[in-house]
Design a protein around this motif. Structure first.
Motif, PDB file in Angstrom:
ATOM      1  N   THR A  30     -39.030  25.084  17.446  1.00  0.00           N
ATOM      2  CA  THR A  30     -38.982  23.651  17.748  1.00  0.00           C
ATOM      3  C   THR A  30     -39.407  22.832  16.552  1.00  0.00           C
ATOM      4  N   ARG A  31     -40.524  23.193  15.942  1.00  0.00           N
ATOM      5  CA  ARG A  31     -41.029  22.426  14.804  1.00  0.00           C
ATOM      6  C   ARG A  31     -40.086  22.490  13.611  1.00  0.00           C
ATOM      7  N   LEU A  34     -37.086  20.175  14.416  1.00  0.00           N
ATOM      8  CA  LEU A  34     -37.480  18.770  14.309  1.00  0.00           C
ATOM      9  C   LEU A  34     -37.689  18.375  12.852  1.00  0.00           C
ATOM     10  N   GLN A  41     -43.457  17.640  15.510  1.00  0.00           N
ATOM     11  CA  GLN A  41     -43.527  17.731  16.971  1.00  0.00           C
ATOM     12  C   GLN A  41     -44.503  16.701  17.550  1.00  0.00           C
ATOM     13  N   TRP A  44     -42.863  13.420  17.625  1.00  0.00           N
ATOM     14  CA  TRP A  44     -41.874  13.406  18.707  1.00  0.00           C
ATOM     15  C   TRP A  44     -42.556  13.067  20.027  1.00  0.00           C
ATOM     16  N   TRP A  45     -43.709  13.705  20.293  1.00  0.00           N
ATOM     17  CA  TRP A  45     -44.421  13.417  21.549  1.00  0.00           C
ATOM     18  C   TRP A  45     -44.751  11.938  21.657  1.00  0.00           C
ATOM     19  N   ALA A 111     -33.314  12.652  18.233  1.00  0.00           N
ATOM     20  CA  ALA A 111     -34.279  13.729  18.455  1.00  0.00           C
ATOM     21  C   ALA A 111     -34.195  14.260  19.893  1.00  0.00           C
ATOM     22  N   ALA A 112     -33.933  13.383  20.853  1.00  0.00           N
ATOM     23  CA  ALA A 112     -33.802  13.816  22.245  1.00  0.00           C
ATOM     24  C   ALA A 112     -32.584  14.730  22.403  1.00  0.00           C
ATOM     25  N   GLN A 115     -33.609  18.033  21.158  1.00  0.00           N
ATOM     26  CA  GLN A 115     -34.476  18.706  22.129  1.00  0.00           C
ATOM     27  C   GLN A 115     -33.658  19.306  23.273  1.00  0.00           C
ATOM     28  N   GLU A 116     -32.604  18.625  23.680  1.00  0.00           N
ATOM     29  CA  GLU A 116     -31.717  19.167  24.720  1.00  0.00           C
ATOM     30  C   GLU A 116     -31.031  20.442  24.229  1.00  0.00           C
ATOM     31  N   LEU A 118     -32.210  22.497  21.964  1.00  0.00           N
ATOM     32  CA  LEU A 118     -33.247  23.530  21.905  1.00  0.00           C
ATOM     33  C   LEU A 118     -33.572  24.064  23.300  1.00  0.00           C
ATOM     34  N   TRP A 119     -33.590  23.171  24.283  1.00  0.00           N
ATOM     35  CA  TRP A 119     -33.836  23.581  25.676  1.00  0.00           C
ATOM     36  C   TRP A 119     -32.756  24.594  26.098  1.00  0.00           C
TER      37      TRP A 119
END
Length: 152
Positions: A30-31, A34, A41, A44-45, A111-112, A115-116, A118-119
């Motif tokens: 993840t990192r 990103l 990360q 991102w949060w 970024a979202a 993240q999708e 990566l999910w």
């Protein structure tokens, strides 16, 4: 996929090792992804909390919510809020209220989407039922050992 051990051997494997190995693999992936688009990360949060908010959140509210994420702590989250402001993705007014800039909203969308992706990558071959069971089992381990998750 081939598993590391037979079922009989896996049942005796240490949860501490395998939960750590999973954590390390997921967080590292993840990192790295990103970082490729120019965000950490923790940033991102912060950006996600501000960009997704239905009502304006203050620095203190975001800090309280995120301080337990991966042991970042209040000071660490405060620094990440500052860095996210410095990137031009969010603003802070004199009352500590945080808001997403136009640039921040556009970057959040980018970024979202990542993240999708990566999910989906992480969940390939894992059913919702298996995922739910995994999280419940991990929460039971936390409970059984007297631990606390961030939301407790």
């Amino acid at each position: 996929m081939q598993y590391s051990h037979s079922d009989a051997e896996l049942i005796r494997q240490p949860i501490g090792y395998w939960s750590w190995a999973a954590y390390k693999a997921v967080v590292t992936r993840t990192r790295a992804a990103l970082a490729e688009i120019g965000i950490t990360q923790p940033q991102w949060w912060v950006l996600a909390q501000v960009a997704r908010a239905e009502t304006v959140k203050t620095r203190d509210e975001v800090s309280r919510l995120l301080r337990g994420y991966l042991d970042v702590g209040s000071e660490g989250i405060g620094q990440e809020i500052d860095r996210t402001i410095a990137q031009g993705w969010i603003t802070e007014d004199s009352g500590g209220r945080l808001g997403a800039t136009a640039e921040g909203r556009a970057f959040y969308d980018k970024a979202a989407a990542l993240q999708e992706e990566l999910w989906a990558e992480r969940h390939a071959g894992v059913s919702d039922e298996e995922y739910l069971t995994t999280l419940k089992v991990l929460q039971r381990f936390i409970h059984n050992t007297g631990g606390r998750a961030w939301h407790h």
